[in-house]
Design an enzyme around this catalytic site. Sequence first.
Site, PDB file in Angstrom:
ATOM      1  N   ARG A   1       0.650   2.532   4.194  1.00 17.54           N
ATOM      2  CA  ARG A   1      -0.089   3.241   3.152  1.00 17.54           C
ATOM      3  C   ARG A   1      -1.593   3.149   3.337  1.00 17.54           C
ATOM      4  NH1 ARG A   1       1.528   4.228  -0.925  1.00 17.54           N
ATOM      5  NH2 ARG A   1      -0.482   3.876  -1.847  1.00 17.54           N
TER       6      ARG A   1
ATOM      7  N   CYS B   1       5.979   2.866  -2.886  1.00 18.01           N
ATOM      8  CA  CYS B   1       6.595   1.787  -2.090  1.00 18.01           C
ATOM      9  C   CYS B   1       7.363   0.908  -3.078  1.00 18.01           C
ATOM     10  CB  CYS B   1       5.536   0.994  -1.338  1.00 18.01           C
ATOM     11  SG  CYS B   1       4.582  -0.089  -2.381  1.00 18.01           S
TER      12      CYS B   1
ATOM     13  N   ARG C   1       4.757  -7.506   8.661  1.00 20.54           N
ATOM     14  CA  ARG C   1       3.642  -6.591   8.369  1.00 20.54           C
ATOM     15  C   ARG C   1       2.378  -7.377   8.070  1.00 20.54           C
ATOM     16  NH1 ARG C   1       4.591  -2.043   4.171  1.00 20.54           N
ATOM     17  NH2 ARG C   1       2.463  -1.833   4.862  1.00 20.54           N
TER      18      ARG C   1
ATOM     19  N   ASP D   1      -1.188 -10.521  -4.824  1.00 23.08           N
ATOM     20  CA  ASP D   1      -0.505 -10.754  -3.542  1.00 23.08           C
ATOM     21  C   ASP D   1      -0.010 -12.184  -3.386  1.00 23.08           C
ATOM     22  OD1 ASP D   1      -2.599  -8.519  -1.569  1.00 23.08           O
ATOM     23  OD2 ASP D   1      -1.011  -8.170  -3.024  1.00 23.08           O
TER      24      ASP D   1
ATOM     25  N   LYS E   1      -5.452  -9.483   7.032  1.00 25.39           N
ATOM     26  CA  LYS E   1      -4.882  -8.136   7.213  1.00 25.39           C
ATOM     27  C   LYS E   1      -5.667  -7.120   6.373  1.00 25.39           C
ATOM     28  CE  LYS E   1      -1.158  -6.893   4.682  1.00 25.39           C
ATOM     29  NZ  LYS E   1      -1.301  -5.660   3.881  1.00 25.39           N
ATOM     30  N   ASN E   2      -5.956  -7.485   5.122  1.00 22.49           N
ATOM     31  CA  ASN E   2      -6.554  -6.512   4.202  1.00 22.49           C
ATOM     32  C   ASN E   2      -8.052  -6.345   4.371  1.00 22.49           C
ATOM     33  OD1 ASN E   2      -4.022  -6.037   3.317  1.00 22.49           O
ATOM     34  ND2 ASN E   2      -4.215  -7.144   1.377  1.00 22.49           N
TER      35      ASN E   2
ATOM     36  N   ARG F   1       1.876   3.609  -6.498  1.00 27.14           N
ATOM     37  CA  ARG F   1       0.694   3.549  -5.612  1.00 27.14           C
ATOM     38  C   ARG F   1      -0.025   4.904  -5.543  1.00 27.14           C
ATOM     39  NH1 ARG F   1       1.492  -0.873  -2.258  1.00 27.14           N
ATOM     40  NH2 ARG F   1      -0.765  -0.935  -2.005  1.00 27.14           N
ATOM     41  N   PRO F   2      -0.461   5.477  -6.667  1.00 23.05           N
ATOM     42  CA  PRO F   2      -1.163   6.765  -6.619  1.00 23.05           C
ATOM     43  C   PRO F   2      -2.503   6.652  -5.889  1.00 23.05           C
ATOM     44  CG  PRO F   2      -1.342   5.779  -8.796  1.00 23.05           C
ATOM     45  CD  PRO F   2      -0.413   4.903  -8.020  1.00 23.05           C
ATOM     46  N   ILE F   3      -3.063   7.794  -5.489  1.00 26.32           N
ATOM     47  CA  ILE F   3      -4.393   7.786  -4.860  1.00 26.32           C
ATOM     48  C   ILE F   3      -5.346   8.707  -5.617  1.00 26.32           C
ATOM     49  CG2 ILE F   3      -3.556   7.184  -2.539  1.00 26.32           C
ATOM     50  CD1 ILE F   3      -4.019  10.241  -1.891  1.00 26.32           C
ATOM     51  N   ASP F   4      -5.029   8.984  -6.880  1.00 18.01           N
ATOM     52  CA  ASP F   4      -5.863   9.907  -7.667  1.00 18.01           C
ATOM     53  C   ASP F   4      -7.325   9.455  -7.744  1.00 18.01           C
ATOM     54  OD1 ASP F   4      -4.607   7.765  -9.134  1.00 18.01           O
ATOM     55  OD2 ASP F   4      -5.475   8.597 -10.960  1.00 18.01           O
ATOM     56  N   LEU F   5      -7.546   8.148  -7.819  1.00 17.43           N
ATOM     57  CA  LEU F   5      -8.932   7.646  -7.937  1.00 17.43           C
ATOM     58  C   LEU F   5      -9.698   7.850  -6.618  1.00 17.43           C
ATOM     59  CD1 LEU F   5      -8.184   4.358  -9.932  1.00 17.43           C
ATOM     60  CD2 LEU F   5      -8.946   6.568 -10.837  1.00 17.43           C
TER      61      LEU F   5
HETATM   62  C1  EPZ Z   1      -4.869  -3.344  -1.888  1.00 23.43           C
HETATM   63  O1  EPZ Z   1      -3.975  -2.266  -2.148  1.00 23.43           O
HETATM   64  C2  EPZ Z   1      -4.117  -4.297  -0.973  1.00 23.43           C
HETATM   65  N1  EPZ Z   1      -3.792  -3.619   0.278  1.00 23.43           N
HETATM   66  C3  EPZ Z   1      -2.830  -4.768  -1.660  1.00 23.43           C
HETATM   67  O2  EPZ Z   1      -2.200  -5.721  -0.798  1.00 23.43           O
HETATM   68  C4  EPZ Z   1      -3.222  -5.471  -2.962  1.00 23.43           C
HETATM   69  O3  EPZ Z   1      -2.044  -5.867  -3.643  1.00 23.43           O
HETATM   70  C5  EPZ Z   1      -4.042  -4.513  -3.837  1.00 23.43           C
HETATM   71  O4  EPZ Z   1      -5.194  -4.035  -3.109  1.00 23.43           O
HETATM   72  C6  EPZ Z   1      -4.530  -5.177  -5.116  1.00 23.43           C
HETATM   73  O5  EPZ Z   1      -5.313  -6.282  -4.792  1.00 23.43           O
HETATM   74  C7  EPZ Z   1      -4.763  -3.494   1.228  1.00 23.43           C
HETATM   75  O6  EPZ Z   1      -5.886  -3.924   1.043  1.00 23.43           O
HETATM   76  C8  EPZ Z   1      -4.356  -2.805   2.499  1.00 23.43           C
HETATM   77  P1  EPZ Z   1      -5.460  -0.897  -5.571  1.00 23.43           P
HETATM   78  P2  EPZ Z   1      -4.531  -0.932  -2.883  1.00 23.43           P
HETATM   79  O7  EPZ Z   1      -5.951   0.468  -5.278  1.00 23.43           O
HETATM   80  O8  EPZ Z   1      -5.926  -0.671  -2.477  1.00 23.43           O
HETATM   81  C9  EPZ Z   1      -3.821   1.686  -9.219  1.00 23.43           C
HETATM   82  C10 EPZ Z   1      -0.433  -6.711   0.389  1.00 23.43           C
HETATM   83  O9  EPZ Z   1       0.610  -7.282   0.011  1.00 23.43           O
HETATM   84  N2  EPZ Z   1      -4.420   2.840  -8.545  1.00 23.43           N
HETATM   85  O10 EPZ Z   1      -6.464  -1.977  -5.832  1.00 23.43           O
HETATM   86  O11 EPZ Z   1      -3.524   0.136  -2.688  1.00 23.43           O
HETATM   87  C11 EPZ Z   1      -2.630   1.124  -8.450  1.00 23.43           C
HETATM   88  O12 EPZ Z   1      -1.443   1.820  -8.794  1.00 23.43           O
HETATM   89  C12 EPZ Z   1      -0.875  -5.429  -0.291  1.00 23.43           C
HETATM   90  O13 EPZ Z   1      -1.170  -7.114   1.318  1.00 23.43           O
HETATM   91  C13 EPZ Z   1      -4.420   4.068  -9.177  1.00 23.43           C
HETATM   92  O14 EPZ Z   1      -3.918   4.219 -10.289  1.00 23.43           O
HETATM   93  O15 EPZ Z   1      -4.484  -1.390  -4.409  1.00 23.43           O
HETATM   94  C14 EPZ Z   1      -2.599  -0.310  -8.917  1.00 23.43           C
HETATM   95  O16 EPZ Z   1      -1.929  -0.369 -10.157  1.00 23.43           O
HETATM   96  C15 EPZ Z   1       0.097  -4.975  -1.383  1.00 23.43           C
HETATM   97  N3  EPZ Z   1      -4.982   5.137  -8.553  1.00 23.43           N
HETATM   98  C16 EPZ Z   1      -4.079  -0.642  -9.145  1.00 23.43           C
HETATM   99  O17 EPZ Z   1      -4.759   0.612  -9.218  1.00 23.43           O
HETATM  100  C17 EPZ Z   1      -5.569   5.016  -7.311  1.00 23.43           C
HETATM  101  O18 EPZ Z   1      -6.093   6.030  -6.797  1.00 23.43           O
HETATM  102  C18 EPZ Z   1      -4.712  -1.452  -8.025  1.00 23.43           C
HETATM  103  O19 EPZ Z   1      -4.431  -0.802  -6.800  1.00 23.43           O
HETATM  104  C19 EPZ Z   1      -5.553   3.766  -6.671  1.00 23.43           C
HETATM  105  C20 EPZ Z   1      -4.988   2.687  -7.309  1.00 23.43           C
END
Ligand code: EPZ
Length: 420
Positions: free
Chosen positions: A92, A116, A397, A304, A22-23, A121-125
């Site tokens: 998301r 969620c 999902r 995960d 999926k990912n 789940r911020p997107i600031d980065l």
């Molecule tokens: C991906 O989510 C996966 N989803 C998630 O899988 C997975 O848990 C996660 O990576 C970690 O491996 C998909 O690939 C669709 P991140 P993503 O950005 O990209 C923080 C599942 O169950 N962060 O690596 O959203 C964030 O809060 C799902 O299949 C910021 O602070 O995760 C977290 O603490 C759940 N600012 C950490 O980074 C940002 O702009 C890692 O998040 C982005 C992230």
Amino acid sequence: MDAMIVRGGRVLNGEVEVSGAKNAALPLIFSTLLASGEHVFFNTPRLNDIQSACQLLNLFGCETKHDGHVLRIKVKPLKSLEAHYDVVRKMRASILCLGPLIARYGKAHVSLPGGCAIGTRPIDLHLEGIKALGAEVAMENGYVVASAKKLTGANVLFETTTVGGTENIMMAATLADGITRIENAAKEPEIVDLANYLNKMGAEISGAGTSIITIKGVSSLKAAEHEIIPDRIEAGTLLIAGAITGGTVTVKKSRLDHMPAVIEKMCEAGFSIHAERDAITIEKAATWRGVDITTAPHPAFPTDLQAQFMALMTQAEGTSVITETIFENRFMHVQELVRLGANITPKTRVAVVRGSRGGLEGAPVMATDLRASACLVLAGLAAKGETKVNRIYHLDRGYEHLETKLQRLGADIQRTGNGS
Ligand code: EPZ
């Protein structure tokens, strides 16, 4: 709403095939916005999240067709560049359209995803990265409004390793002027799969799978074809299904190199695991030890699989200390496991599991998110009597016909329509 009824006590044995990841599929679907023409993806899992991503592409003006496990995406001149809140809040990963839209069309109007169950789940980065490439980014009524005449290659250093952020910037940088260097990049296999597809489309990306990814911008990309990698999280879930029931299970189309930490921890707990070509087998074990895990970015233990592994640890001999470092609220399954009789003490980011074999009694429980749903199904396999997992829509999902796969291994599990 649907529920899953699991009657525990059966030993699972046999072979099962894992679906496409999926990912990996989600960023691949959004990467098609970078090039017109027909993109073809093989081994595409049939999941609600994939359907949602295709619906969003349809709203942009693309044609999508998912026959069996072949997904065809025809990208034509887009009729909209807006990712509406109603779609993004349900899925998301829609935020992954931001990089491709900005890179190819110079504009994007994407709803903020919102939080969620597992975290804010911020997107600031993501936004800092897009700005570093020269985009103007503003926030208007809960939407990201971004524009750029032409992106320019830059150095992007992520203070936190982010899978989605790495994917968004990697996609955006493929059409930027000059070279982009992503530092502290995520190293997940899904990042490598996306880079491989982008390079098939004509991108010039090197270093995917390491913490430094270099992208040399090109003038245009073209549609291509790709076989999506197997889902390592589903593979881990199926191995744990065999393990928790004391059975011997072979998961076909799975890759040992995609899940080093999970395999290492299962072996540390006392399981015997071996692999031939593209299949992993876990041998039955009468008992296993509690082991400590700490989730962290790949190649460390994946967040995960934290909930699913916790279910296994409730049946272990001894104590397991489970530390969740990625998401701030990913212990929603703990209280549900406690309802089944598990002995777990949750703290903020740490849960102490005191295992005992055969200590779970079936009961009605509530699924709160995708991986918590899988955890509760696994616990139900080991519990005495009947476990009813409510709100099982979360499971759909990310798992394709999980109950059918488990039935084939001998589980007594049925989906019912009257969950609460
Ligand atoms: C991906 O989510 C996966 N989803 C998630 O899988 C997975 O848990 C996660 O990576 C970690 O491996 C998909 O690939 C669709 P991140 P993503 O950005 O990209 C923080 C599942 O169950 N962060 O690596 O959203 C964030 O809060 C799902 O299949 C910021 O602070 O995760 C977290 O603490 C759940 N600012 C950490 O980074 C940002 O702009 C890692 O998040 C982005 C992230």
